[in-house]
Design an enzyme around this catalytic site. Structure first.
Site, short mmCIF file in Angstrom:
data_model
loop_
_atom_site.label_atom_id
_atom_site.label_comp_id
_atom_site.label_asym_id
_atom_site.label_seq_id
_atom_site.Cartn_x
_atom_site.Cartn_y
_atom_site.Cartn_z
N ASP A 41 0.62 -1.07 0.26
CA ASP A 41 -0.11 0.14 -0.28
C ASP A 41 1.08 1.35 0.19
OD1 ASP A 41 1.11 0.05 2.43
OD2 ASP A 41 -1.08 0.32 3.48
N HIS A 248 24.54 8.32 -16.80
CA HIS A 248 23.47 8.26 -15.81
C HIS A 248 23.53 7.57 -14.31
CE1 HIS A 248 20.00 8.92 -19.60
NE2 HIS A 248 20.88 10.84 -18.62
N ASP A 265 26.43 15.67 -10.45
CA ASP A 265 25.86 17.06 -11.28
C ASP A 265 23.86 16.51 -10.10
OD1 ASP A 265 22.96 17.64 -13.19
OD2 ASP A 265 23.94 15.71 -14.31
N ASP A 276 19.78 22.89 -12.22
CA ASP A 276 20.39 21.98 -12.66
C ASP A 276 21.41 22.42 -12.90
OD1 ASP A 276 21.09 19.34 -14.33
OD2 ASP A 276 20.28 19.64 -16.02
N HIS A 357 26.39 13.94 -25.43
CA HIS A 357 25.46 14.23 -25.09
C HIS A 357 25.49 15.91 -25.08
CE1 HIS A 357 27.23 17.04 -21.32
NE2 HIS A 357 27.36 15.55 -21.48
N HIS A 361 19.54 22.00 -22.76
CA HIS A 361 17.90 21.89 -22.85
C HIS A 361 17.65 23.19 -21.90
CE1 HIS A 361 18.66 20.26 -18.59
NE2 HIS A 361 18.62 19.72 -19.04
N HIS A 368 14.01 18.83 -17.84
CA HIS A 368 14.24 18.68 -19.15
C HIS A 368 12.96 19.20 -19.68
CE1 HIS A 368 17.64 14.87 -19.17
NE2 HIS A 368 17.70 16.22 -18.62
N GLU A 386 25.76 22.92 -20.26
CA GLU A 386 26.44 21.68 -19.86
C GLU A 386 27.71 20.67 -20.69
OE1 GLU A 386 23.72 18.66 -18.84
OE2 GLU A 386 21.69 19.72 -19.33
N TYR A 390 35.21 12.99 -21.45
CA TYR A 390 34.72 11.72 -20.93
C TYR A 390 35.65 10.87 -20.94
CZ TYR A 390 30.77 14.02 -19.90
OH TYR A 390 29.35 14.91 -19.55
N ARG A 399 32.04 17.83 -16.02
CA ARG A 399 31.56 18.22 -16.81
C ARG A 399 31.12 19.47 -16.30
NH1 ARG A 399 27.65 14.34 -17.58
NH2 ARG A 399 26.17 14.82 -15.29
N GLU A 401 28.04 22.83 -15.49
CA GLU A 401 26.60 22.97 -16.05
C GLU A 401 25.79 24.25 -14.83
OE1 GLU A 401 23.70 19.58 -15.02
OE2 GLU A 401 22.66 20.34 -16.98
N1 GLY Z 1 20.97 16.65 -14.60
C1 GLY Z 1 20.64 16.12 -15.94
C2 GLY Z 1 21.14 16.65 -16.76
O1 GLY Z 1 21.89 17.62 -16.72
O2 GLY Z 1 20.17 16.67 -17.96
MN MN Z 2 22.20 18.21 -14.79
MN MN Z 3 21.27 18.81 -17.37
#
Ligand code: GLY
Ligand code: MN
Ligand code: MN
Length: 430
Positions: A41, A248, A265, A276, A357, A361, A368, A386, A390, A399, A401
């Site tokens: 539940d 991820h 991140d 983000d 990547h 975004h 996103h 971002e 790598y 990275r 961002e």
């Molecule tokens: N943390 C998700 C992205 O950077 O898109």
């Molecule tokens: Mn991010």
């Molecule tokens: Mn992002």
């Protein structure tokens, strides 16, 4: 709600701006998200449907909004339906919105607010005056469609009950509106960014060889929660050493080793809006020469990419320009060969081995966020920027961002106050 009250002017004006986009004699219906099950539940924490939140500010399950701006009777030009409380609900779940509270939240007058049990009775007063009906679907290009939402179930039921009403897609209109942030929304994103900044400064004093990634996650949550955030905007990525090369990675279970870089991140949620941020910092407080070279390469790409977030630019073209800058940085780092790049297959460019990547975004109520990538950049849009490099063979992923607001003349970096330069990161860690 743990966040401070939001001026309902935002939601009143959002409804007005949607009204302008509707065809004449249109009715619109939006439904709350479900409270999703876990096991037995158990339930997950409730997360409101972002379009419904955008138009009402109501953060409660089972809510439904109906708009009909051209209804001949002004009483039926909008209707908000709320879950009615009971003694049982008050005891087990706690307080639910009264009509007076819902009016204060939404700016919808109380005589247009009903309990959900009254839906059919009110809806028949509206539906037969409507020539068309806008219903909502999730049109995010990466949407997960395995769970049927309340909106989806409403569409099926509506089609059966009213088969002769033509349907229209609400989603493109919501994407069009939500892509341009109102000043109040920018302020809410900025609050999420400011909480994220406090969190990072705390982490820079905490990270050292021998701490576990999940201990860093605990520090993060402590700082988020004490500032009226519901927590992380998305599953936090706390990835030391080669974990940073798994885009991820969310296990956050490894021991941070002396000599490694750790990729963070992390972003706070505030009032359903999101930050983000990514920073990559040396576990022991000092970058090696090689780590620093890669860091500075990513930082240069980030700065150029930020410069190019300007009104009139296109998302795809922006990314393409960024990859050219990235290509020359990867050559500079000795990761790509200039001659190979000159002769590469344009359908399989070599930079993708190290930068696989996107650069940016939309950001807002969704991390996103919704918005059309073929629409030129405009003042009021918020993007991430971002870039990353790598290198699994070196156990290194970096990275960076930030979150950027497009303005009339260029952009404003909403994360300008968050430490970014390598020297500043090192100084704060020592
Ligand atoms: N943390 C998700 C992205 O950077 O898109
Ligand atoms: Mn991010
Ligand atoms: Mn992002």
């Amino acid at each position: 709600m743990r966040y401070l009250p939001i001026d309902p002017v935002l939601f009143v004006s959002n409804r007005q701006r949607l009204t302008v986009l509707l065809k004449p004699q249109s009715l619109v219906v939006l439904n709350a998200n479900d409270v999703l099950p876990t096991n037995a539940d158990g339930t997950m924490t409730f997360r409101q449907n972002n379009d419904l939140f955008y138009l009402t500010g109501v953060d409660q399950e089972e809510t439904r909004l109906v708009l009909f701006p051209d209804h001949p009777d002004p009483k039926y030009r909008q209707a908000l339906f709320l879950r009615e409380t009971s003694e049982l609900i008050e005891v087990w779940e706690g307080h639910k919105l009264t009509k007076a509270e819902a009016e204060a939240t939404t700016g919808i007058p109380q005589h247009q607010i009903y309990w959900t049990a009254q839906f059919e009775q009110v809806f028949v007063q509206m539906i037969f005056e409507a020539e068309r009906v806008y219903l909502n679907t999730n049109e995010h290009t990466r949407a997960i469609a395995e769970v049927q939402s309340r909106d989806a179930r409403f569409i099926a039921q509506f089609r059966q009950q009213y088969p002769l009403h033509p349907l229209e897609r609400l989603a493109p209109l919501m994407h069009q509106l939500r892509a341009i942030k109102q000043p109040q929304e920018v302020a809410l994103i900025q609050t999420a960014v400011d909480i994220t900044e406090k969190m990072l400064r705390r982490l820079l004093g905490f990270i050292k060889p021998g701490v576990w990634e999940y201990e860093i996650e605990a520090e993060m949550m402590h700082e988020f929660l004490r500032h009226r955030s519901r927590g992380a905007a998305y599953s936090p990525i706390i990835a030391s050493g080669s974990n940073a090369c798994v885009l991820h990675y969310i296990d956050n279970s490894a021991l941070c080793q002396d000599g490694d870089v750790i990729l963070l991140d992390l972003g706070a949620e505030y009032a359903n809006y999101n930050a983000d941020m990514t920073r990559s910092v040396p576990v022991n407080g000092r970058f090696t020469a090689r780590q620093r070279a890669v860091y500075d390469a990513v930082l240069r790409v980030m700065k150029e990419a930020t410069q190019m977030l300007r009104p009139g630019n296109l998302w795809d073209e922006h990314h393409h320009e960024v990859t050219k800058v990235m290509e020359s940085e990867l050559i500079g780092l000795g990761l790509l060969d200039r001659h190979d790049v000159a002769h590469q297959n344009p359908d399989a460019p070599l930079y993708k081995k190290y930068f696989m990547h996107g650069t940016s975004h939309f950001l807002g109520l969704d991390v996103h966020d919704v918005g059309n990538k073929y629409r030129r950049m405009e003042s009021g849009m918020v993007f991430t920027v971002e870039p990353g490099i790598y290198i699994p063979q070196e156990g290194l992923g970096i990275r960076l961002e930030n979150n950027v607001l497009i303005t009339e003349t260029g952009n404003t970096d909403l994360m300008a106050r968050i430490p970014l330069e390598a020297e500043e990161i090192e100084e704060l860690m020592n």
